[in-house]
Design a protein around this motif. Structure first.
Motif, short mmCIF file in Angstrom:
data_model
loop_
_atom_site.label_atom_id
_atom_site.label_comp_id
_atom_site.label_asym_id
_atom_site.label_seq_id
_atom_site.Cartn_x
_atom_site.Cartn_y
_atom_site.Cartn_z
N GLY A 154 0.79 -1.33 0.00
CA GLY A 154 -0.26 -0.03 -0.02
C GLY A 154 0.82 1.11 0.04
O GLY A 154 0.22 2.41 0.37
N SER A 155 2.17 1.38 -0.21
CA SER A 155 2.67 2.59 -0.23
C SER A 155 2.46 3.44 -1.25
O SER A 155 2.25 4.68 -0.98
N VAL A 156 2.00 3.13 -2.49
CA VAL A 156 1.52 4.00 -3.67
C VAL A 156 0.07 4.54 -3.07
O VAL A 156 -0.16 5.73 -2.86
N LYS A 157 -0.73 3.69 -2.51
CA LYS A 157 -1.99 3.96 -2.02
C LYS A 157 -1.99 5.18 -0.86
O LYS A 157 -2.71 6.09 -1.14
N ARG A 158 -1.14 4.87 0.03
CA ARG A 158 -1.07 5.83 1.29
C ARG A 158 -0.71 7.20 0.68
O ARG A 158 -1.25 8.21 1.21
N GLU A 159 0.43 7.05 -0.37
CA GLU A 159 0.68 8.63 -0.76
C GLU A 159 -0.51 9.31 -1.65
O GLU A 159 -0.80 10.59 -1.59
N ILE A 160 -1.27 8.43 -2.53
CA ILE A 160 -2.23 9.11 -3.42
C ILE A 160 -3.35 9.59 -2.40
O ILE A 160 -3.88 10.70 -2.53
N GLU A 161 -3.69 8.60 -1.32
CA GLU A 161 -4.65 8.92 -0.27
C GLU A 161 -4.53 10.27 0.47
O GLU A 161 -5.35 11.17 0.55
N LYS A 162 -3.11 10.60 0.75
CA LYS A 162 -2.99 11.81 1.57
C LYS A 162 -3.30 13.16 0.66
O LYS A 162 -3.68 14.04 0.97
N ILE A 163 -2.72 13.07 -0.80
CA ILE A 163 -2.86 14.14 -1.57
C ILE A 163 -4.57 14.20 -1.84
O ILE A 163 -4.84 15.62 -1.84
N ARG A 164 -5.26 13.15 -1.93
CA ARG A 164 -6.71 13.44 -2.45
C ARG A 164 -7.37 13.83 -1.24
O ARG A 164 -8.43 14.63 -1.41
N SER A 165 -6.96 13.69 0.04
CA SER A 165 -7.44 14.10 1.08
C SER A 165 -7.59 15.61 1.28
O SER A 165 -8.45 16.14 1.67
N SER A 166 -6.45 16.11 0.81
CA SER A 166 -6.11 17.55 1.08
C SER A 166 -6.98 18.32 0.08
O SER A 166 -7.40 19.18 0.10
N LEU A 167 -7.16 17.77 -1.19
CA LEU A 167 -7.66 18.35 -2.29
C LEU A 167 -9.29 18.19 -2.20
O LEU A 167 -10.04 19.08 -2.22
#
Length: 457
Positions: A154-167
């Protein structure tokens, strides 16, 4: 999704153990019909989940094989469905007989990748993790395996979810303010949003900056060996791959075509390409080989320029040095076991690249070459503790689209556009990133991705 599927999940070859996997609502019903315990008493529909049972597979009254059967109840399974795995003998005939018996009693043949597709559709994996599954299977070296396992966890998933959460926070705020301007003010909100878009763009840029390294980790470094005839290029190739694949003679122009081999050195994959010696020639066939060598040099991730230290540099060396401009390259000063007429320092000045003395004949300098490649491409070390490598073209394209959408947000802010323009481009970025995880992707794309899997996965 309503059918119960089955397939052989291990290689179809002579082996000690083979695995037949069953997944779906009626998995236990199927195994119940064909399994008999040693004492003939145990019914698998009554056993606890995640237990293993010794017995036999029967087709009517014919015993097919001696097996171990693992029973796993939903949702704590790979697919999220009831799953049964039969460990049988690994012969091709034995596995086929067991699978045929399973299919005969109610299961359907699984499509390629259907087990992992069901795991994705049942929410056990996001799409980036599902893609990592096939990368784990296809890993060619230790680093590719570590990178794939990192994504699978889930390394990619975690990075993407952080960005999406901010947006999504800013999208929701703007939409709420537009719906209820009397109670929610967005005066001066553009400057606050600009700080966020700058931060999130930097995160996306960092992910995009790993694409080149990720591609090389996954596919190997495209490494082209260049040099004059008789410089020792083919001898170097044979030394690197550990066998005599390339013909080696004292006759100039022996190598006329491109020879490719994939090798792994200290965990790094190299796609080694041996080429014809660079020189002017009237031999039509050899000239075609020389032209191919020049084309390969342009496309290379790394050029290994082999120099015969016992022969003075000439105009052919000048041509090769020109080809190396702007490329990652290592100069290999070969035949150091002979009296040298080319100095290491002279080559450094002429080429502007690192020079490494080697002897393909004496088999020296190869480990130093491996360490230099690590230093050049991976800063001397490859770690997956913190770094996320993007190895997938689909993910790269989605990141580029998200980055561009955030650039449009910044442009709208600078131009003083209405806030609903911000929301539109923020949502585009949010949805582009969501496609990496498998949100808002079409059925055709999902089918295409999983069609690349082997049948039992």
């Amino acid at each position: 999704m309503n059918t119960t599927i089955a397939a052989i999940s291990t290689a179809m070859s002579a082996s000690g153990i083979g695995i037949v996997r069953i997944s779906g609502e009626h998995s236990v019903d199927v195994i119940k019909k064909i399994y008999r315990s040693k004492n003939g008493k145990k019914q698998l529909d009554q056993v606890p989940s995640h237990t293993i049972h010794y017995g036999y597979i029967y087709d009517e009254e014919e015993m097919i094989d001696e097996v171990l059967v693992m029973v796993m109840r939903a949702p704590r399974t790979y697919t999220g469905e009831d799953t049964v795995e039969i460990d049988c003998h690994g012969g091709v005939c034995a596995m086929r007989r067991v699978l045929d018996t399973v299919l005969k009693h109610g299961a359907k043949t699984a499509e390629p990748g259907e087990f992992t597709k069901r795991a994705f559709l049942n929410g056990k994996l996001d799409l980036s993790q599902a893609e990592a599954v096939i990368d784990v299977i296809n890993s060619k070296n230790e680093f590719a395996l570590k990178s794939s396992m990192s994504q699978l966890k889930g390394s990619v998933k975690r990075e993407i979810e952080k960005i999406r959460s901010s947006l999504i926070y800013h999208i929701a705020y703007i939409e709420s303010a537009l719906d209820d301007p009397e109670h929610i003010s967005i005066d001066g909100y553009g400057e606050k949003l600009k700080m966020t878009t700058t931060q999130e763009k930097e995160k996306i840029y960092r992910l995009l900056s790993t694409v080149r390294e990720g591609k090389m980790i996954r596919e190997g470094i495209q490494t082209v060996i260049l040099g004059k005839p008789n410089a020792g290029k083919s001898s170097l190739l044979n030394l690197l791959i550990g066998e005599n694949k390339a013909i080696v003679t004292d006759i100039a122009g022996t190598t006329r075509d491109v020879l490719e081999e994939c090798i792994t050195l200290s965990g790094i994959s190299l796609k080694i390409i041996d080429t014809a010696g660079i020189r002017d020639t009237e031999d039509l066939v050899e000239q075609i080989g020389v032209d191919k060598a020049k084309e390969m040099g342009k496309e290379a991730d790394l050029i290994l320029y082999v120099v015969d230290s016992s022969v003075p540099l000439d105009e052919n060396d000048e041509k090769i040095i020109e080809m190396m401009e702007g490329k990652q390259a290592i100069v290999l000063l070969n035949k150091t076991d002979l009296e040298s007429v080319v100095e290491e320092e002279e080559l450094k000045v002429k080429t502007g690249h690192f020079v490494l003395p080697i002897s393909a004949k004496e088999e020296t300098g190869i480990q130093d070459l491996v360490e230099k490649i690590k230093e050049m491409f991976f800063d001397g070390n490859i770690t997956f503790n913190d770094e996320v490598y993007i190895t997938n073209v689909r993910q790269k394209e989605a990141l580029e689209e998200a980055y561009h959408s955030l650039e449009l947000v910044e442009q709208s802010i600078s131009m003083g556009m209405p806030e609903d323009f911000f929301s539109i481009d923020l949502m585009n970025a949010y949805e582009a990133l969501g496609r990496i995880l498998g949100e808002s992707v079409g059925e055709d794309l999902v089918n295409e991705i999983f069609s690349k899997f082997c049948t039992g996965k």
